[in-house]
Design a protein around this motif. Structure first.
Motif, short mmCIF file in Angstrom:
data_model
loop_
_atom_site.label_atom_id
_atom_site.label_comp_id
_atom_site.label_asym_id
_atom_site.label_seq_id
_atom_site.Cartn_x
_atom_site.Cartn_y
_atom_site.Cartn_z
N TYR A 286 -16.27 -17.42 -24.58
CA TYR A 286 -15.83 -16.33 -25.43
C TYR A 286 -16.52 -15.06 -24.96
CZ TYR A 286 -20.36 -16.50 -27.79
OH TYR A 286 -21.69 -16.48 -28.07
N LYS A 287 -15.99 -13.95 -25.44
CA LYS A 287 -16.52 -12.66 -25.03
C LYS A 287 -16.11 -11.65 -26.09
CE LYS A 287 -16.28 -11.79 -20.57
NZ LYS A 287 -15.68 -11.44 -19.27
N GLY B 193 -18.69 -22.08 -17.86
CA GLY B 193 -18.36 -22.37 -16.46
C GLY B 193 -19.34 -21.74 -15.49
N ASN B 194 -20.23 -20.87 -15.99
CA ASN B 194 -21.15 -20.17 -15.10
C ASN B 194 -21.96 -21.09 -14.22
OD1 ASN B 194 -20.51 -17.61 -15.73
ND2 ASN B 194 -22.34 -17.13 -16.90
N THR B 195 -22.62 -22.05 -14.84
CA THR B 195 -23.51 -22.92 -14.07
C THR B 195 -22.72 -23.77 -13.08
OG1 THR B 195 -24.88 -22.91 -16.02
CG2 THR B 195 -25.50 -24.42 -14.28
N PRO B 196 -21.63 -24.43 -13.52
CA PRO B 196 -20.84 -25.17 -12.52
C PRO B 196 -20.36 -24.26 -11.38
CG PRO B 196 -20.09 -25.71 -14.73
CD PRO B 196 -21.13 -24.65 -14.89
N MET C 198 -13.21 -23.77 -16.69
CA MET C 198 -14.02 -24.07 -17.88
C MET C 198 -14.36 -22.81 -18.65
SD MET C 198 -16.67 -26.94 -16.62
CE MET C 198 -17.85 -26.65 -17.94
N GLY C 199 -14.72 -21.76 -17.90
CA GLY C 199 -15.04 -20.49 -18.56
C GLY C 199 -13.84 -19.96 -19.32
N LEU D 174 -9.46 -22.86 -25.58
CA LEU D 174 -9.91 -24.05 -26.34
C LEU D 174 -11.23 -23.76 -27.05
CD1 LEU D 174 -9.11 -26.87 -23.75
CD2 LEU D 174 -7.71 -26.02 -25.64
N PHE D 175 -11.50 -22.49 -27.29
CA PHE D 175 -12.77 -22.12 -27.92
C PHE D 175 -12.77 -22.54 -29.38
CE2 PHE D 175 -14.86 -18.99 -30.64
CZ PHE D 175 -16.15 -19.03 -30.14
#
Ligand code: HEM
Lengths: 545, 365
Positions: A226-227, A468-471, A220-221, A257-258
């Motif tokens: 984005y970064k 995706g961090n939380t998942p 997901m991340g 997919l951003f």
């Protein structure tokens, strides 16, 4: 045990999970697999893939596949080192590159290994979850014929009737949260089957499912996150403020997919940056004082202060802002030969060594009649060495700016991209070089001047959001929990059988026998068994307590 | 800062003192191992055969209690060892065995432990206490947690290894491990005190986070415990070879050293237990590291060399645990995986910190 076929592996697995036990007659072997060939082959391949041994091999392969990623420089991490490697090994490097060995973690073969592993994982999880769900609802297994053949056994005689003895045992075990099942036996006896430790398999399944969850979080991340990075000069209105839109970044990496609408247009300003160092020159502390405005506040909203530090990112509107670098910017005022101010701003220089000797270029396209350019370096704590000026400490103790001045055409209109830290000297003529202290003004031969007004600090921030961090974090927690359960909980079974004593001498008495079996850690179970037997004996004698 | 310097040199002196104590203890253990009575060394773990057990039953009646050997663990789960039916015997009701003291199956639960071994154990405890003092003094010298560079990591890893050994020695009476754990510990401390030594200093900002307390402590705990597991695995391999040779009627060769060790099956169980403790701790260390990386560098995983090797280590140990549950891979093959895991861990600790430049190259060397 000899070589296992996958078929048998599956059967034993089923047996184990469904509550089968080798003291019972084993289930009839599955019908021989003589179906149509292709289907059979596919089924067989699937069984192979989802077998434990394949999982083990793939796991091992994954570790092996990661080794070159740690042993060789990687483009994603350090493109400069990769270039160095190419220069040092001109023959070998292209060959390695053909096998993606400088991009291991994005390589197709690496993806192949972990995808196979996860297909195998999902494939073996499905049946395991089904079987475990069934086992959770199943009755504990009936007592085997020969309890005395079990690894842990005990027995005694009591005056209680068989049914009462078994009922007392059942009450005791249920209090201790064993799952129990009572069966009547021929000849007036009764038996009890009990099992405990289902949490082991539950934990194990949780662990494996969470591994899949972790992969989903990571994906997901990579897809939606984005970064980007941006350089900000402290205390400078123009170059010290940032609004979160794509054009404001120096460098932006969206996920596949951003979509731009994910950028929350919050803003922040760098007011001040303080770096402190140990006497040895090692870094001690970096503090960036910023103000920020969450996007929901609108332009007229209240700005909030924040101390941005290494290890203390700012979180705003679902994005995180990290302090990832810092350096010096030289503030200069440049006048053209016509006497008008053509440039008055801080120009960031790039640190080149531990003591922050920083290099850069000052480009003055607006100087008239001819453009001016300067290249050179800043030494924050200047010392003279045989090979020229150098810096002895990263703090600003004796700052000096050493520049070489050029006049002519900076080449900015040629359309060729230029680094902001370097002059393209093709159309330029050297005039003079000089070392300046802050406050000094340098009058250039042929007109024009440069005033070294002072030194500002700049920082680079990384702004990013990773949905995706939380998942991934939740999955990690589940991995840990599942692991602890699956390694700590013991699955064990206990049977109690009570039958009327058959020999004439003790008529009216009941013979109680107990058998126990643990799947793992039988040493610890031996203790538990002994303790249970003692308690069972007591409860059989005083069933009301 | 004279006070800091005082603490710093106090810490160094204490470390040397603890090394002396460990070395003497190691000699004591080695002597006991070579000349002492075997049963005193391996009281509980050595259980290859079916042995009757004393278990308390209800007071008024005759009690029948039995216990068979526990070699039944295999891929198929609950299994009854073949031929164990003769293990039941009739015993009078006796006292309930406590944990560690004369647990079921001891070959010789009543025999007194050897004097030499007791002295070595006492010396190890002394060395351990002095070692703790050295670590604490170091913390005072640097005004921070005493695990901020490789010298300090190494000292802590050795401390954890000794702690793990002491815990095992108390709970399971595995004094036979003494010399084999203390030898690498002393070498490790020697290496730390010479090659890796740096004077006490504050932390660089990248390390200055409360995650250092969590992540690094977990990593150190796991590493020290894996070190003990590595030692037991090696002993297992040695003993397995010895047993094979004896069974085949061949001369044991070097493996004869293993003749005083507990059975291979018992060593295998101990190594599994120790590894199964360390593995979740290591998992936690990796997860905590990822959380810290997220806070410090803005991404939780970036395949930095250190992260990559941690991953490799994790995967190899996961492989070891899996192998133990897959029938064809038990025993020696699993043991080799365990050793491979330890090798990966050492690469992770030393080669990456010293030899490779990455975000984790903070060895100070
Ligand atoms: C990413 C890959 C995997 C990792 C990291 C992993 C890790 C683990 C770990 C740490 C355990 C606990 C070991 C123990 O109980 O001693 C375990 C158990 C187990 N794994 Fe996996 N595993 C993976 C993939 C798989 C796959 C693909 C399968 C299916 C074939 C599988 C089947 C099992 C089974 C059946 C157990 C239970 C063993 C038992 O408790 O007796 N695993 N796994």
């Amino acid at each position: 045990m000899t070589e296992l076929t996958t078929e048998r592996e599956l059967t034993t697995e089923r047996e184990r999970v469904a509550g089968g036990l080798s003291t019972q007659p084993s289930p009839p072997p599955p019908a021989p697999r003589r179906r149509r060939q292709p289907l059979a082959a596919a089924r067989n391949a699937w069984r192979q893939l989802t077998s434990m041994r394949t999982a083990l091999l793939l796991l091992f392969l994954l570790a092996l596949a990661a080794v070159p990623g740690a042993a060789l420089p990687q483009r994603g991490l350090n493109p400069v080192q990769v270039a160095d490697y190419f220069a040092a090994h001109p023959r070998l490097a292209p060959v390695l590159d053909r096998f993606s060995l400088f991009d291991v973690f994005a390589a197709p073969w690496f993806a192949a290994v972990y995808l196979l592993l996860f297909v195998s994982l999902v494939g073996c999880l499905g049946p395991r979850i089904r079987l475990h769900a069934r086992a959770l609802r199943a009755r504990p297994p009936a007592a085997p014929q020969h309890l005395e053949r079990l690894p842990h056994t005990a027995g005694w005689e009591t005056e209680a009737a068989p049914q009462a003895a078994v009922a007392a045992a059942r009450a005791l075990l249920r209090r201790r949260r064993w799952r129990t099942d009572v069966r009547a036996e021929a000849g007036g006896g009764a038996s009890l089957g009990a099992e405990k430790g289902y949490l082991r398999e539950t934990g194990n399944l949780l662990f494996h499912v969470a591994l899949v969850g972790l992969l989903v979080g990571v994906a997901m991340g990579g897809l939606f996150g984005y970064k980007g990075t941006r350089l900000l000069v402290a205390g400078d209105e123009a170059s010290g403020s940032f609004t979160n839109t794509v054009t404001q970044y120096d460098d932006f990496h969206p996920g596949r997919l951003f979509s731009g609408s994910r950028l929350a247009p919050f803003a922040f300003v760098l007011d001040r940056f303080t770096a402190s160092y140990q006497p040895s020159g090692e870094a001690r502390q970096f503090i960036a004082d910023v103000r920020y405005l969450p996007s929901a506040q609108g332009a007229g909203g209240r700005w909030r202060p924040y101390r941005l530090q290494v290890n203390h990112p700012l979180t705003v509107d679902g994005a995180s802002v990290y302090l990832i670098g810092h350096g010096y910017a030289v503030h200069v005022t440049v006048r053209g030969a016509d006497g008008r101010v053509a440039l008055d701003q801080p120009v960031p220089f790039l640190p080149k060594d531990q003591n922050f000797t920083s290099v850069g270029a000052i480009k003055v396209p607006d100087a008239r009649p001819a453009q001016l350019g300067f290249s050179g370096f800043l030494t924050p704590t200047t010392v003279a060495t045989p090979s020229g000026l150098a810096s002895a400490y990263p703090g600003l103790r004796v700052p000096r700016l050493t520049l070489l001045a050029y006049r002519g055409d900076l080449g900015l209109d040629s359309g060729r991209p230029q680094s902001v830290y370097q002059l393209s000297t093709g159309g330029l003529r050297r005039i003079q070089s000089k070392t300046l202290a802050p406050g000094q003004t340098w009058r250039l031969p042929g007109g024009g001047s440069l005033t070294f007004a002072g030194i500002d600090q700049w920082i680079t921030v990384q702004v990013g959001s990773d949905p995706g961090n939380t998942p991934a974090l939740a999955a990690s927690g589940a991995i840990l929990l599942g692991l602890v359960l699956s390694l700590r909980v013991r699955r064990r079974r206990l049977w109690v059988r009570a039958v009327p004593a058959s020999d004439g001498g003790t008529a009216g008495r009941t013979v109680v026998s107990v058998g126990g079996l643990a799947r793992t850690d039988t040493d610890a179970f031996a203790e538990e068994f002994a303790e249970l037997v003692a308690a069972l004996g007591r409860s059989a004698d005083n069933p009301h307590h | 800062m004279p006070a800091d310097a005082t603490f710093g040199s106090l810490s160094n002196h204490l470390l040397v003192a603890s090394m002396v104590a460990y070395s003497l203890a190691m000699l004591g253990f080695a002597a006991e191992f070579s000349f002492g009575r075997r049963s005193a060394l391996t009281r509980v773990l050595d259980r290859g055969d079916s042995v009757p057990v004393r278990v308390a039953g209800p007071a008024p009646a005759r009690v029948l209690v039995g216990s068979a050997g526990s070699e039944s663990r295999s891929g198929s789960g609950f299994e009854v060892p073949a031929g164990s039916s003769g293990a039941t015997s009739t015993l009078p009701a006796g006292p309930l065995p406590g944990r560690g003291a004369g647990r079921p199956g001891s070959e010789d639960a009543a025999g007194p432990p050897g004097r030499l071994g007791q002295a070595a154990l006492a010396l190890t405890v002394v060395g351990w206490a002095v070692h703790v003092g050295s670590v604490v003094a170091r913390g005072f010298a640097a005004h921070r947690v005493p695990w901020g560079n490789m010298y300090e990591f190494s000292s802590m890893v050795a401390l954890v290894a000794v702690t793990a050994f002491l815990v095992l020695a108390v709970r399971e009476r595995v004094r036979y491990l003494g010399a084999f754990v203390l030898l690498p510990v002393v070498l490790y401390l020697g290496l730390a005190g010479t090659v890796l030594y740096v004077p006490a200093a504050p932390l660089v900002p990248a390390l200055n986070s409360y995650w250092i307390k969590i992540h690094v402590v977990a990593a150190i705990t796991a590493t020290g415990t894996f070190m003990v597991s590595g030692v037991v695995i090696m002993l297992f391999l040695l003993r397995a070879r010895y047993e094979d040779r004896v069974a085949a009627g061949r001369p044991a060769g070097v493996a004869a050293l293993a003749h005083r060790l507990p059975s291979a099956a018992a060593l295998d169980r101990t190594s599994y237990r120790v590894t199964a403790f360390a593995f979740p701790v290591w998992t936690f260390a990796v997860i905590a590291g990822a959380i810290w990386a997220e806070a410090a560098w803005g991404r939780y995983w970036g395949w930095d060399p250190k992260e990559t090797w941690s991953f490799i280590t994790w995967v190899v140990y996961a492989g070891y645990l899996h192998a133990r549950t897959t029938a064809g891979w038990k025993g020696r093959r699993a043991a080799y995986l365990g050793l491979l895991g330890f090798a990966a861990l050492m690469v992770d600790y030393y080669w990456i910190n010293i030899g490779v430049s990455g975000l984790h190259s903070y060895s100070g060397v």
